[in-house]
Design a protein around this motif. Structure first.
Motif, PDB file in Angstrom:
ATOM      1  N   LEU A 135       0.866  -1.174   0.000  1.00  0.00           N
ATOM      2  CA  LEU A 135       0.000   0.000   0.000  1.00  0.00           C
ATOM      3  C   LEU A 135       0.906   1.229   0.000  1.00  0.00           C
ATOM      4  CD1 LEU A 135      -2.794   1.382   0.278  1.00  0.00           C
ATOM      5  CD2 LEU A 135      -2.466   1.283   2.766  1.00  0.00           C
ATOM      6  N   ARG A 136       0.772   2.050  -1.049  1.00  0.00           N
ATOM      7  CA  ARG A 136       1.537   3.299  -1.127  1.00  0.00           C
ATOM      8  C   ARG A 136       0.628   4.461  -0.776  1.00  0.00           C
ATOM      9  NH1 ARG A 136       2.822   7.705  -5.135  1.00  0.00           N
ATOM     10  NH2 ARG A 136       1.051   6.959  -6.356  1.00  0.00           N
ATOM     11  N   VAL A 137       1.114   5.356   0.073  1.00  0.00           N
ATOM     12  CA  VAL A 137       0.328   6.519   0.485  1.00  0.00           C
ATOM     13  C   VAL A 137       1.193   7.773   0.411  1.00  0.00           C
ATOM     14  CG1 VAL A 137      -0.897   7.653   2.373  1.00  0.00           C
ATOM     15  CG2 VAL A 137      -1.190   5.184   1.988  1.00  0.00           C
ATOM     16  N   GLY A 142      -3.892  15.126   3.651  1.00  0.00           N
ATOM     17  CA  GLY A 142      -4.001  13.783   4.193  1.00  0.00           C
ATOM     18  C   GLY A 142      -3.548  13.673   5.639  1.00  0.00           C
ATOM     19  N   ALA A 143      -4.080  12.665   6.322  1.00  0.00           N
ATOM     20  CA  ALA A 143      -3.702  12.398   7.712  1.00  0.00           C
ATOM     21  C   ALA A 143      -4.047  10.963   8.064  1.00  0.00           C
ATOM     22  CB  ALA A 143      -4.420  13.351   8.664  1.00  0.00           C
ATOM     23  N   TRP A 144      -3.277  10.398   8.975  1.00  0.00           N
ATOM     24  CA  TRP A 144      -3.565   9.095   9.569  1.00  0.00           C
ATOM     25  C   TRP A 144      -4.050   9.312  10.992  1.00  0.00           C
ATOM     26  CZ3 TRP A 144      -3.855   4.417   7.372  1.00  0.00           C
ATOM     27  CH2 TRP A 144      -3.175   4.170   6.171  1.00  0.00           C
ATOM     28  N   ASP A 145      -5.167   8.690  11.338  1.00  0.00           N
ATOM     29  CA  ASP A 145      -5.663   8.700  12.707  1.00  0.00           C
ATOM     30  C   ASP A 145      -5.514   7.296  13.281  1.00  0.00           C
ATOM     31  OD1 ASP A 145      -6.323  11.332  12.565  1.00  0.00           O
ATOM     32  OD2 ASP A 145      -8.481  11.029  12.404  1.00  0.00           O
ATOM     33  N   PHE A 146      -4.695   7.153  14.317  1.00  0.00           N
ATOM     34  CA  PHE A 146      -4.509   5.887  15.002  1.00  0.00           C
ATOM     35  C   PHE A 146      -5.400   5.854  16.238  1.00  0.00           C
ATOM     36  CE2 PHE A 146      -0.632   6.533  12.622  1.00  0.00           C
ATOM     37  CZ  PHE A 146      -0.341   5.271  12.123  1.00  0.00           C
ATOM     38  N   ALA A 147      -5.946   4.698  16.541  1.00  0.00           N
ATOM     39  CA  ALA A 147      -6.794   4.557  17.730  1.00  0.00           C
ATOM     40  C   ALA A 147      -6.644   3.148  18.278  1.00  0.00           C
ATOM     41  CB  ALA A 147      -8.254   4.846  17.398  1.00  0.00           C
ATOM     42  N   GLY A 148      -6.851   3.019  19.584  1.00  0.00           N
ATOM     43  CA  GLY A 148      -6.749   1.724  20.229  1.00  0.00           C
ATOM     44  C   GLY A 148      -5.565   1.678  21.157  1.00  0.00           C
ATOM     45  N   ASP A 149      -4.954   0.511  21.281  1.00  0.00           N
ATOM     46  CA  ASP A 149      -3.791   0.358  22.153  1.00  0.00           C
ATOM     47  C   ASP A 149      -2.550   0.835  21.406  1.00  0.00           C
ATOM     48  OD1 ASP A 149      -5.394  -0.662  24.085  1.00  0.00           O
ATOM     49  OD2 ASP A 149      -4.927  -2.762  23.664  1.00  0.00           O
ATOM     50  N   ILE A 150      -2.280   2.106  21.534  1.00  0.00           N
ATOM     51  CA  ILE A 150      -1.143   2.705  20.831  1.00  0.00           C
ATOM     52  C   ILE A 150      -0.239   3.376  21.842  1.00  0.00           C
ATOM     53  CG2 ILE A 150      -2.374   3.062  18.670  1.00  0.00           C
ATOM     54  CD1 ILE A 150      -2.749   5.974  19.485  1.00  0.00           C
ATOM     55  N   ARG A 207      -6.207   7.975  21.076  1.00  0.00           N
ATOM     56  CA  ARG A 207      -6.269   8.418  19.693  1.00  0.00           C
ATOM     57  C   ARG A 207      -5.042   9.266  19.398  1.00  0.00           C
ATOM     58  NH1 ARG A 207     -11.571   7.961  17.534  1.00  0.00           N
ATOM     59  NH2 ARG A 207     -13.152   7.531  19.131  1.00  0.00           N
ATOM     60  N   LEU A 208      -4.517   9.140  18.184  1.00  0.00           N
ATOM     61  CA  LEU A 208      -3.354   9.919  17.777  1.00  0.00           C
ATOM     62  C   LEU A 208      -3.485  10.259  16.306  1.00  0.00           C
ATOM     63  CD1 LEU A 208      -0.485  11.069  18.160  1.00  0.00           C
ATOM     64  CD2 LEU A 208       0.394   8.782  17.661  1.00  0.00           C
ATOM     65  N   ARG A 209      -3.495  11.550  15.988  1.00  0.00           N
ATOM     66  CA  ARG A 209      -3.521  11.980  14.591  1.00  0.00           C
ATOM     67  C   ARG A 209      -2.112  12.336  14.159  1.00  0.00           C
ATOM     68  NH1 ARG A 209      -7.601  15.585  11.079  1.00  0.00           N
ATOM     69  NH2 ARG A 209      -8.581  13.541  11.205  1.00  0.00           N
ATOM     70  N   MET A 210      -1.691  11.798  13.004  1.00  0.00           N
ATOM     71  CA  MET A 210      -0.352  12.050  12.488  1.00  0.00           C
ATOM     72  C   MET A 210      -0.446  12.553  11.064  1.00  0.00           C
ATOM     73  SD  MET A 210       1.792   8.817  14.069  1.00  0.00           S
ATOM     74  CE  MET A 210       3.364   9.683  14.007  1.00  0.00           C
ATOM     75  N   THR A 213      -5.571  -2.306  17.446  1.00  0.00           N
ATOM     76  CA  THR A 213      -5.233  -0.981  16.920  1.00  0.00           C
ATOM     77  C   THR A 213      -5.854  -0.785  15.546  1.00  0.00           C
ATOM     78  OG1 THR A 213      -3.087  -1.170  18.019  1.00  0.00           O
ATOM     79  CG2 THR A 213      -3.335   0.608  16.432  1.00  0.00           C
ATOM     80  N   CYS A 214      -6.317   0.426  15.285  1.00  0.00           N
ATOM     81  CA  CYS A 214      -6.772   0.736  13.933  1.00  0.00           C
ATOM     82  C   CYS A 214      -6.130   2.033  13.459  1.00  0.00           C
ATOM     83  CB  CYS A 214      -8.297   0.826  13.852  1.00  0.00           C
ATOM     84  SG  CYS A 214      -9.020   2.320  14.522  1.00  0.00           S
ATOM     85  N   ALA A 215      -6.030   2.163  12.140  1.00  0.00           N
ATOM     86  CA  ALA A 215      -5.480   3.362  11.517  1.00  0.00           C
ATOM     87  C   ALA A 215      -6.412   3.773  10.392  1.00  0.00           C
ATOM     88  CB  ALA A 215      -4.080   3.096  10.980  1.00  0.00           C
ATOM     89  N   ASP A 216      -6.901   4.993  10.447  1.00  0.00           N
ATOM     90  CA  ASP A 216      -7.814   5.527   9.436  1.00  0.00           C
ATOM     91  C   ASP A 216      -7.102   6.591   8.615  1.00  0.00           C
ATOM     92  OD1 ASP A 216      -9.835   3.923  10.349  1.00  0.00           O
ATOM     93  OD2 ASP A 216     -10.875   5.497  11.466  1.00  0.00           O
ATOM     94  N   LEU A 217      -7.188   6.468   7.303  1.00  0.00           N
ATOM     95  CA  LEU A 217      -6.559   7.408   6.377  1.00  0.00           C
ATOM     96  C   LEU A 217      -7.622   8.298   5.751  1.00  0.00           C
ATOM     97  CD1 LEU A 217      -4.105   8.401   4.670  1.00  0.00           C
ATOM     98  CD2 LEU A 217      -4.681   6.577   3.034  1.00  0.00           C
ATOM     99  N   ARG A 218      -7.387   9.605   5.819  1.00  0.00           N
ATOM    100  CA  ARG A 218      -8.291  10.580   5.210  1.00  0.00           C
ATOM    101  C   ARG A 218      -7.515  11.500   4.281  1.00  0.00           C
ATOM    102  NH1 ARG A 218      -9.646  10.271  10.543  1.00  0.00           N
ATOM    103  NH2 ARG A 218     -11.783   9.688  11.067  1.00  0.00           N
ATOM    104  N   GLY A 219      -8.118  11.853   3.171  1.00  0.00           N
ATOM    105  CA  GLY A 219      -7.646  12.924   2.308  1.00  0.00           C
ATOM    106  C   GLY A 219      -6.295  12.807   1.662  1.00  0.00           C
ATOM    107  N   PRO A 220      -5.805  11.598   1.320  1.00  0.00           N
ATOM    108  CA  PRO A 220      -4.477  11.516   0.720  1.00  0.00           C
ATOM    109  C   PRO A 220      -4.479  11.978  -0.735  1.00  0.00           C
ATOM    110  CG  PRO A 220      -5.499   9.362   0.648  1.00  0.00           C
ATOM    111  CD  PRO A 220      -6.446  10.252   1.410  1.00  0.00           C
TER     112      PRO A 220
END
Length: 323
Positions: free
Chosen positions: A64-66, A72-80, A120-123, A153-160
């Protein structure tokens, strides 16, 4: 737009929480449903960044290339794990526009972190630690192009700008078009490659540093700061820049990129200690020589810093020290 240090930090987060785990892939938004189906249920085996692009490898040899682009941003959530620099900044760790006071230690990013916690962590261009996650997995929020999910853990990608599934040969073809990245292409060979490209170009050095085929990862902030640190006029053609100065630019990029990955901040002023270091972590106003300082006195000569449109982006520089 996230610069190279941000993308390397995001790749580290994937390396820490996703590599070695089976991943469910989906596209809540629907725009990447076909691509997600090709990755769903496979183990992530590698995560790496080259400049502003990130590549996630899965066990069936697809990647997966991003490219996050401007929005764009990655939002991580869960046990991080929360990077120590984020935690010390109260969850507000903006590379370009953070304000406030930072109190606490600033350990190496992702290598000296405590136990994971459900958060939650937005990167992206900035990093922001959010509220705790009450239930897992959380409901997708907004237009989530891709959701990558493990058991914790999950990672959500928005707006790339770019998000696609590639074969190994396609990944190599993308990387072949990129200039050297100090964290990927190490040693004198990378320096020689960068230098050889710059010294033959009639293009202004202020444009060459932003050209990802010349050097990977440098964006608008690092460009302005590196040129000032070298006392170099942005309009100077690359072929007119002395070779030793070009090599100095590369070595400075090696240094600044490592600092950026370590701290999560584009710290471009040298000699910051104690309270000055804390202030620089907290505020861009105390962090940079010229970036975003239009009309303010140069920190060296006192001349007002100028801003001009250059290569479609705002360029900040000192007309005296960089004459």
């Amino acid at each position: 737009m996230p610069e190279g240090h941000s993308v390397h930090r995001i790749a580290r987060q994937f390396g820490l929480h996703f590599v070695g785990r089976r991943v469910s892939a989906s596209s809540p938004q629907g725009r990447f449903a076909a691509g997600a189906a090709r990755l769903d249920g496979h183990e992530m085996v590698d995560a790496k960044a080259v400049g502003k692009q990130m590549f996630l490898e899965f066990d069936h040899h697809l990647w997966l290339r991003v490219h996050l682009g401007m929005y764009g941003a990655w939002d991580f959530a869960g046990d991080i794990t929360a990077d120590a620099t984020i935690a010390s900044a109260g969850g507000r760790m903006g590379q370009t526009n953070q304000h406030g006071t930072v109190v606490g230690a600033h350990e190496d990013s992702l290598s000296s972190i405590g136990a994971p916690r459900r958060a939650r962590l937005r990167m992206a261009e900035q990093e922001k630690l959010g509220a705790s996650v009450e239930s897992f997995p959380p409901e997708p929020v907004g237009a989530v192009r891709v959701r990558l999910l493990t058991d914790v853990t999950c990672a959500d990608l928005r707006g790339p700008t770019a998000c696609d599934v590639l074969t190994p040969d396609e990944v190599l073809a993308v990387i072949a078009k990129l200039g050297p990245d100090p964290l990927v292409d190490k040693g004198k060979k990378a320096e020689d490659r960068f230098t050889a490209t710059v010294v033959k170009k009639p293009t202004p050095i202020g444009l060459l540093l932003m050209d990802q085929s010349v050097v990977s990862g440098i964006g608008n902030v690092y460009r302005a700061e590196m040129l000032f640190r070298a006392r170099l006029n942005p309009h100077t053609p690359g072929r007119n820049v002395p070779e030793e100065v070009v090599r100095g630019l590369w070595r400075d990029w090696v240094k600044l990129l490592r600092i950026g990955v370590k701290t999560g901040q584009m710290l471009t002023m040298d000699g910051l200690r104690g309270a000055r270091y804390e202030a620089a972590l907290a505020s861009r106003d105390d962090r940079h020589w010229v970036y975003h300082r239009t009309g303010k006195p140069c920190r060296v000569c006192g001349t007002p810093i100028v801003m001009e449109e250059f290569g479609g982006r705002k360029l900040y520089w000192c007309p005296v020290d960089q004459a």
